[in-house]
Design a protein around this motif. Structure first.
Motif, PDB file in Angstrom:
ATOM      1  N   ASN A  79       0.838  -1.199   0.000  1.00  0.00           N
ATOM      2  CA  ASN A  79       0.000   0.000   0.000  1.00  0.00           C
ATOM      3  C   ASN A  79       0.874   1.250   0.000  1.00  0.00           C
ATOM      4  O   ASN A  79       1.853   1.336   0.726  1.00  0.00           O
ATOM      5  N   SER A  80       0.491   2.219  -0.804  1.00  0.00           N
ATOM      6  CA  SER A  80       1.239   3.477  -0.846  1.00  0.00           C
ATOM      7  C   SER A  80       0.800   4.370   0.318  1.00  0.00           C
ATOM      8  O   SER A  80      -0.187   4.087   1.008  1.00  0.00           O
ATOM      9  N   ALA A  81       1.570   5.445   0.512  1.00  0.00           N
ATOM     10  CA  ALA A  81       1.290   6.365   1.626  1.00  0.00           C
ATOM     11  C   ALA A  81      -0.126   6.927   1.560  1.00  0.00           C
ATOM     12  O   ALA A  81      -0.743   7.211   2.587  1.00  0.00           O
ATOM     13  N   SER A  82      -0.677   7.051   0.355  1.00  0.00           N
ATOM     14  CA  SER A  82      -2.020   7.639   0.225  1.00  0.00           C
ATOM     15  C   SER A  82      -3.104   6.690   0.751  1.00  0.00           C
ATOM     16  O   SER A  82      -4.239   7.107   0.970  1.00  0.00           O
ATOM     17  N   ASN A  83      -2.764   5.424   0.938  1.00  0.00           N
ATOM     18  CA  ASN A  83      -3.744   4.469   1.477  1.00  0.00           C
ATOM     19  C   ASN A  83      -3.714   4.375   2.996  1.00  0.00           C
ATOM     20  O   ASN A  83      -4.412   3.546   3.582  1.00  0.00           O
ATOM     21  N   ILE A  84      -2.872   5.183   3.606  1.00  0.00           N
ATOM     22  CA  ILE A  84      -2.761   5.131   5.067  1.00  0.00           C
ATOM     23  C   ILE A  84      -3.891   5.949   5.695  1.00  0.00           C
ATOM     24  O   ILE A  84      -4.142   7.087   5.300  1.00  0.00           O
ATOM     25  N   ASN A  85      -4.573   5.354   6.651  1.00  0.00           N
ATOM     26  CA  ASN A  85      -5.693   5.997   7.334  1.00  0.00           C
ATOM     27  C   ASN A  85      -5.152   6.838   8.502  1.00  0.00           C
ATOM     28  O   ASN A  85      -4.946   6.330   9.604  1.00  0.00           O
ATOM     29  N   THR A  86      -4.940   8.112   8.234  1.00  0.00           N
ATOM     30  CA  THR A  86      -4.334   8.974   9.258  1.00  0.00           C
ATOM     31  C   THR A  86      -5.292   9.195  10.441  1.00  0.00           C
ATOM     32  O   THR A  86      -4.843   9.434  11.558  1.00  0.00           O
ATOM     33  N   GLN A  87      -6.585   9.083  10.167  1.00  0.00           N
ATOM     34  CA  GLN A  87      -7.568   9.232  11.248  1.00  0.00           C
ATOM     35  C   GLN A  87      -7.404   8.107  12.289  1.00  0.00           C
ATOM     36  O   GLN A  87      -7.497   8.362  13.496  1.00  0.00           O
ATOM     37  N   ALA A  88      -7.141   6.911  11.804  1.00  0.00           N
ATOM     38  CA  ALA A  88      -6.930   5.782  12.722  1.00  0.00           C
ATOM     39  C   ALA A  88      -5.687   6.017  13.577  1.00  0.00           C
ATOM     40  O   ALA A  88      -5.688   5.739  14.783  1.00  0.00           O
ATOM     41  N   ILE A  89      -4.636   6.557  12.941  1.00  0.00           N
ATOM     42  CA  ILE A  89      -3.403   6.814  13.694  1.00  0.00           C
ATOM     43  C   ILE A  89      -3.629   7.905  14.745  1.00  0.00           C
ATOM     44  O   ILE A  89      -3.156   7.784  15.880  1.00  0.00           O
ATOM     45  N   ARG A  90      -4.377   8.916  14.378  1.00  0.00           N
ATOM     46  CA  ARG A  90      -4.671   9.983  15.354  1.00  0.00           C
ATOM     47  C   ARG A  90      -5.499   9.447  16.524  1.00  0.00           C
ATOM     48  O   ARG A  90      -5.249   9.777  17.682  1.00  0.00           O
ATOM     49  N   ALA A  91      -6.481   8.605  16.217  1.00  0.00           N
ATOM     50  CA  ALA A  91      -7.306   8.014  17.287  1.00  0.00           C
ATOM     51  C   ALA A  91      -6.430   7.188  18.230  1.00  0.00           C
ATOM     52  O   ALA A  91      -6.534   7.295  19.463  1.00  0.00           O
ATOM     53  N   ALA A  92      -5.528   6.393  17.651  1.00  0.00           N
ATOM     54  CA  ALA A  92      -4.634   5.555  18.467  1.00  0.00           C
ATOM     55  C   ALA A  92      -3.735   6.425  19.342  1.00  0.00           C
ATOM     56  O   ALA A  92      -3.495   6.107  20.519  1.00  0.00           O
ATOM     57  N   THR A  93      -3.242   7.525  18.784  1.00  0.00           N
ATOM     58  CA  THR A  93      -2.344   8.421  19.526  1.00  0.00           C
ATOM     59  C   THR A  93      -3.067   9.051  20.721  1.00  0.00           C
ATOM     60  O   THR A  93      -2.498   9.166  21.814  1.00  0.00           O
ATOM     61  N   THR A  94      -4.324   9.421  20.506  1.00  0.00           N
ATOM     62  CA  THR A  94      -5.122   9.985  21.600  1.00  0.00           C
ATOM     63  C   THR A  94      -5.360   8.921  22.680  1.00  0.00           C
ATOM     64  O   THR A  94      -5.188   9.184  23.876  1.00  0.00           O
ATOM     65  N   ASN A  95      -5.752   7.725  22.254  1.00  0.00           N
ATOM     66  CA  ASN A  95      -5.990   6.639  23.216  1.00  0.00           C
ATOM     67  C   ASN A  95      -4.734   6.323  24.014  1.00  0.00           C
ATOM     68  O   ASN A  95      -4.795   6.064  25.219  1.00  0.00           O
ATOM     69  N   LEU A  96      -3.576   6.351  23.325  1.00  0.00           N
ATOM     70  CA  LEU A  96      -2.309   5.993  23.964  1.00  0.00           C
ATOM     71  C   LEU A  96      -2.032   6.838  25.202  1.00  0.00           C
ATOM     72  O   LEU A  96      -1.620   6.319  26.242  1.00  0.00           O
ATOM     73  N   LYS A  97      -2.284   8.146  25.105  1.00  0.00           N
ATOM     74  CA  LYS A  97      -1.999   9.030  26.253  1.00  0.00           C
ATOM     75  C   LYS A  97      -2.751   8.592  27.504  1.00  0.00           C
ATOM     76  O   LYS A  97      -2.209   8.619  28.606  1.00  0.00           O
TER      77      LYS A  97
END
Lengths: 232, 232
Positions: free
Chosen positions: B124-142
């Motif tokens: 998968n290329s960078a354009s297929n990365i779900n940045t919303q999922a990464i942001r959600a994970a980052t918030t949960n992580l804290k």
């Protein structure tokens, strides 16, 4: 006496209720809605905000179906039969528990629960129901029923000749779907292709440990015609 | 000798690798990519298609981190220290294991793993990365890091005075995120607010059981500067 904090339509709460009854441990039942728990539940009892939680009379909380069930194995002499008497038997029981508690739940029960129980109970109208999620769960379900049937072609119960936690974990999940009419007992393309599954679930839900489960009622929806019927 | 079928960047495989080392059990390591397993793996070994799987020299497979770890508790005398010597201690260890293996994984590691490891490895290329999922994970992580910090304000290790499977489960998840640079060790709004977390992870990853984990490399991405550094 133990107190079990549970939600009647949580499959993991059902798993513990059935296990307690099979082992012969009496517990006071305290029913809660996980989404309406006071803030103190997270701060003082279980940080994940989840049920089931078993309260021990000496004043300790045991949080989660996995810690509770392993605690019961360790502390009650009569629990050996439902977890297995030999280490490799127990590994097989635990593999199947994990398959139902995690894979089956994540791919089926959780999706159906959110759309058919959680959303309607929390004021969502029919237009807010994600029918795609329900279709995905229905497709996944057939594969798992096929797997159960394949196990039961060689075994009387899911993990071998005796009833174990594997049957209880599976039955807890299936009973939620059965209440909602999501187990296709009478679908032409299913019966008689899954005769062992039906026979197994009849035996399972005829046990005294299932009795209280079959009396559970949702305020928003009556049970399916098969739910409380032992000869469905 | 046991053989462990594992994937180096699967947190549950890491959990078992670390546990085997802490208990002092040698095992041959067979590394696989779960998405490239032959069909026979599902039919003959594990129907869920998941790792880790422990192969016992007597010819049996033990599938999944939960059955494997409980099997190790039961069959190895030196494992008592990592699960706890008393039933209520073990219930606390298992509560925390479940919190990291299920809640932390589902809300954080799984999301980041799919976007930063699975998708790039599968073309998968960078354009297929779900940045919303990464942001959600980052918030949960804290929130989870905050919880770890609160535990460590009162305990030397997560479940008490001794290292247990709770630390190993947590460390297995955190080590995947640390490889990818997702643990904000140096973020201004974090350090020095989480000094106990950093101290705990330094102690954990300095143990011999972590050594092989810190040598793992992804073909698509180098480890973060903190990953293999014991004095980060």
């Amino acid at each position: 006496m133990f107190t079990l904090i549970h939600y009647p339509f949580c499959p993991f709460s059902r798993k513990v209720r059935i296990a307690l009854s099979e082992i012969g441990i009496e517990a006071e039942m305290k029913s809660v809605e996980p989404w309406n728990l006071p803030v103190e539940f997270r701060t003082n009892i279980n940080p994940t905000g989840e049920v089931p939680v078993l309260f021990d009379p000496i004043g300790k909380y045991i949080c989660g179906h996995y810690p509770i069930v392993e605690f019961l194995y360790e502390t009650t002499s009569c629990s050996a039969s439902i977890i297995g008497t030999e280490s490799f038997d127990r590994a097989e029981v635990r593999r199947l528990c994990d398959l139902f508690d995690r894979n089956f739940y994540d791919n089926i029960t959780k999706l159906i629960f959110i759309e058919k129980i959680y959303k309607p109970l929390n004021g969502n109208s029919a237009s807010n129901i994600n029918t795609q999620a329900i279709r995905a769960a229905t497709t996944n379900l057939k594969n798992y029923l096929l797997y159960i049937e394949s196990l039961l072609n060689n075994r009387h119960w899911l993990a071998g000749e005796n009833i174990t936690m594997a049957d209880i974990s599976a039955g807890a999940q299936i009973s939620i779907l059965d209440y909602l009419g999501h187990i296709p007992w009478y679908a032409k393309d299913l019966t008689p292709n899954f005769p062992e599954l039906k026979n197994w679930y009849q035996r399972l839900k005829s046990r005294p440990s299932f009795k209280s489960i079959l009396l559970d009622k949702l305020p928003i929806r009556k049970p399916s015609s098969t739910y409380a019927n032992l000869d469905f």
